[in-house]
Each structure stands twice: as C-alpha cells, then as structure tokens.
Design an enzyme around this catalytic site. Structure first.
Site, mmCIF file in Angstrom:
data_model
loop_
_atom_site.group_PDB
_atom_site.id
_atom_site.type_symbol
_atom_site.label_atom_id
_atom_site.label_comp_id
_atom_site.label_asym_id
_atom_site.label_seq_id
_atom_site.Cartn_x
_atom_site.Cartn_y
_atom_site.Cartn_z
ATOM 1 N N SER A 13 0.820 -1.209 0.000
ATOM 2 C CA SER A 13 0.000 0.000 0.000
ATOM 3 C C SER A 13 0.858 1.265 0.000
ATOM 4 C CB SER A 13 -0.944 -0.003 1.205
ATOM 5 O OG SER A 13 -0.217 -0.110 2.424
ATOM 6 N N TRP A 14 1.913 1.304 0.796
ATOM 7 C CA TRP A 14 2.741 2.508 0.882
ATOM 8 C C TRP A 14 3.551 2.699 -0.391
ATOM 9 C CZ3 TRP A 14 2.723 7.056 2.051
ATOM 10 C CH2 TRP A 14 3.752 7.812 2.623
ATOM 11 N N ALA B 28 -0.964 5.372 3.895
ATOM 12 C CA ALA B 28 -0.971 5.189 2.442
ATOM 13 C C ALA B 28 -2.347 5.467 1.854
ATOM 14 C CB ALA B 28 -0.534 3.765 2.105
ATOM 15 N N ASP C 154 3.747 10.982 14.276
ATOM 16 C CA ASP C 154 3.483 9.625 13.806
ATOM 17 C C ASP C 154 2.792 8.799 14.887
ATOM 18 O OD1 ASP C 154 3.470 7.668 11.917
ATOM 19 O OD2 ASP C 154 5.621 7.447 11.760
ATOM 20 N N SER D 142 -4.326 2.208 10.727
ATOM 21 C CA SER D 142 -3.112 1.649 11.328
ATOM 22 C C SER D 142 -3.252 0.150 11.542
ATOM 23 C CB SER D 142 -2.829 2.335 12.671
ATOM 24 O OG SER D 142 -1.868 1.605 13.404
ATOM 25 N N THR E 262 -0.897 6.951 14.378
ATOM 26 C CA THR E 262 -0.899 5.489 14.417
ATOM 27 C C THR E 262 -1.754 4.951 15.555
ATOM 28 O OG1 THR E 262 1.354 5.589 13.540
ATOM 29 C CG2 THR E 262 0.602 3.470 14.323
ATOM 30 N N LYS F 231 7.053 3.762 17.679
ATOM 31 C CA LYS F 231 5.641 4.172 17.798
ATOM 32 C C LYS F 231 4.714 3.033 17.410
ATOM 33 C CE LYS F 231 4.844 4.640 13.217
ATOM 34 N NZ LYS F 231 3.781 4.023 12.411
#
Length: 335
Positions: A11-12, A138, A242, A252, A246, A189
């Site tokens: 996806s990213w 994404a 971030d 996420s 997330t 994270k």
C-alpha cells in the site's frame, strides 16, 4: 524528471508511486510476487491493499529486479521491514555508486538491533541511503489528502534533492540530519500503537489513549536520546506526529492488531486477520533488547512484550502499568 523505482508494491509503495508520477517522474514498481504485478498491469489498481486508487497507464510494473534497479536515479525501498535485509542483498549487484536508496519502511532488526538504514548501508555500501517517515497513511496519500513528512539523510544535498522529488501541494516535505532519531521514532511508535489498540479492544476510552500516547512518547524519547537521537526529533513529525496518527486511526495495522489482541485474539490470529505485516510485533522484542543494552525503562513496551510473547493477559498488563511505583512526571523539574 527523475527515473525512479519503487521496490515493493504494498500500500505505501503504491501510494508513493502515484505521488511521484503526479510530480512528473518516470516510475517503475517492482514486486517479488508475480500475481501482484499481473494485477497491477491488468487493473492499474492494487485491489487488495489500496482499493480505489487508480494508477497511470504509463507506469511500469515488473518482477525483474535488475531492470527495476539498474540506471535508476532513486530507489524507494518499500518492502516490509522483515524483508529489508534480504531485498537489499538481492539488489546489491545492480546498484552503482551514488544511487540514492530511500527507505520508507519502519522497524528494527530483531537479531542485530540495527535500524533499516544501517542494514541497507551494510548490504549496499556503494549507495547513498536516506529515510522518509512521518504521519502518513498510504490510504490518504493515495487519495491526495494533505500530508506532511520528513526526509532524513547524512548529506544535506541528498535530503534537499529528495525534498524536491517528493514535495507537492498536498505532500509537504521537511528535511533533517537526524536519521537515527527519525528511524527510532518511526519503529517504536508501532509498539505503542499496539498498546493503544489493546486498550481499545478492552473497551477503554479517550483518557487511556491520551495516557498511552503521552507516556509512549516519553519512552520513545528516553530510549532514542540514549542511543544518540535528538530530542527535537521525537517532538516532531516522526515522534509525536506519527505516534498520534498510528494510535488513533483505523488505517493503522498496528492499532487494528492491538484491538484484536485486546478482544482475546492471539498475536498470530490478529496478524492473520489484519492480512498485512504488523511491524510493531517485529520491533517489540528489539525495543526491549535495546532498553536493556542502554539501561532505560520502557514500561509500556515491556507490557506489550509480555502480552505478545509471554502469555500475559491484556487486562493484567494494564493493571500492572497503573499500579507501578509512584513516579514524578518529569524528574528534571525543581520544586
């Protein structure tokens, strides 16, 4: 116009491919999965991981790693973190001196405790290595929703080049020399996001989420500065920024997996349900090993490890966090 390859069609990687093409660059997308490349060639859309985001007809999709790497000005390494080393090793023979590799995955290698950029530098010493990170799902980048990230590189000219490559009216790019801090914030994270998801799965509320985010960034900063990262980085986009996105968003995968664990799923069942690599699971053990190495306390991350790997129930972990010894919130403040 630059000639760019995206190594990894998740996806990213797919979202960044569309972004870079929109910026006027020639884009090639590589995947090790033949069926994934067939789908992208036929549909010009990643139906499974980024549905609804149409890709241009002139974008190239291939399983030929040599063709994807040789002669490209920039290689965006977008494979999940557990595959960073193996993919870098395969790329090495095709990379020439001076090629830029931008790592966009987030993680720490469990066996070596190395960040991903260090793995790439070890496997491909002839490349110039940079990182790109920040609060950037994404699904939203693919749809052109305004997003802000940071590029880290050892050389300012490399960072500025990549800033110009990626930046447009909906994708704002800052630059930083603190590559280590950026990578540590990005990896750690994910572990805190698992904790936030577990709390959601247990039915807890906003108070709990705020506590986990606030104390989570304290833990990330504590370890990160002990390792040589800059405190300013952890209060920026790849630290608190971030972490917030997330821990709060259903985009996420780490939070979604945590929710399932909080509802009673095992780690393995949760990862199967999410159907994507949950990178926080891979970083959790490494984070504890680093905490021991650098002599710092990470109580939230410690409890996440206990739930993931040692059979502790989620509600027991929360109780132990709440009943820890009494502490000052900030030991540096005088009375």
């Amino acid at each position: 116009m630059a000639d760019v390859s995206i190594i990894g069609a998740g996806s990213w990687g797919t979202a960044l491919a569309k972004l870079l093409h929109k910026n006027g660059h020639k884009v090639t997308v590589w995947s090790v999965l033949e069926e994934e490349i067939d789908m992208l060639n036929e549909e010009h859309e990643h139906k499974e991981k980024l549905p609804g985001v149409k890709l241009p007809e002139d974008m190239v999709f291939t399983t030929d790693l040599e063709a994807a790497v040789k002669g490209k000005e920039v290689l965006v390494l977008a494979v999940p973190s557990p595959y960073t080393r193996s993919t870098s090793h395969r790329m090495k023979e095709y990379v020439t001196g001076g090629q830029i590799i931008v790592d966009v995955a987030k993680g720490i290698e469990e066996k070596t405790l190395m960040t991903l950029s260090r793995i790439i530098e070890e496997e491909i010493p002839q490349a110039r290595v940079a990182v790109l990170s920040g609060p950037s799902h994404a699904e939203e980048v693919g749809r052109g929703i305004p997003t802000t990230i940071v590029v880290g590189a050892k050389e300012k000219e490399t960072a500025e080049y990549l800033q110009n490559l990626f930046m447009n009216e909906v994708f704002r790019v800052y630059i930083s020399p603190d590559v280590l801090g950026i990578e540590l914030g990005a990896a750690l994270k994910n572990v805190v996001a698992l904790a936030a998801g577990i709390a959601d799965g247990l039915g807890y509320g906003d108070n709990t989420k705020a506590a986990l985010i606030t104390r989570g960034i304290t833990e990330i900063s504590r370890l990160g500065t002990a390792m040589g990262g800059r405190a300013e980085t952890f209060s920026g986009l790849t630290g608190i920024g971030d972490l917030i996105v997330t821990c709060a968003s259903m985009h996420s995968r780490n939070r979604r997996a945590g929710i399932l664990i909080g509802k009673g799923y095992t780690m393995e069942e949760a990862m199967q349900e999410v159907k994507m690599v949950v990178e926080g699971v891979y970083s959790a053990k490494a984070a504890m090993a680093l905490a021991e190495k650098y002599g710092v306390q990470l109580p939230i991350i410690e409890q996440v490890n206990a739930v993931l790997f040692h059979g502790k129930t989620a509600d027991e972990a929360v109780k132990d966090l709440m009943l820890r010894d009494k502490k000052l919130e900030n030991s540096d403040l005088p009375w």
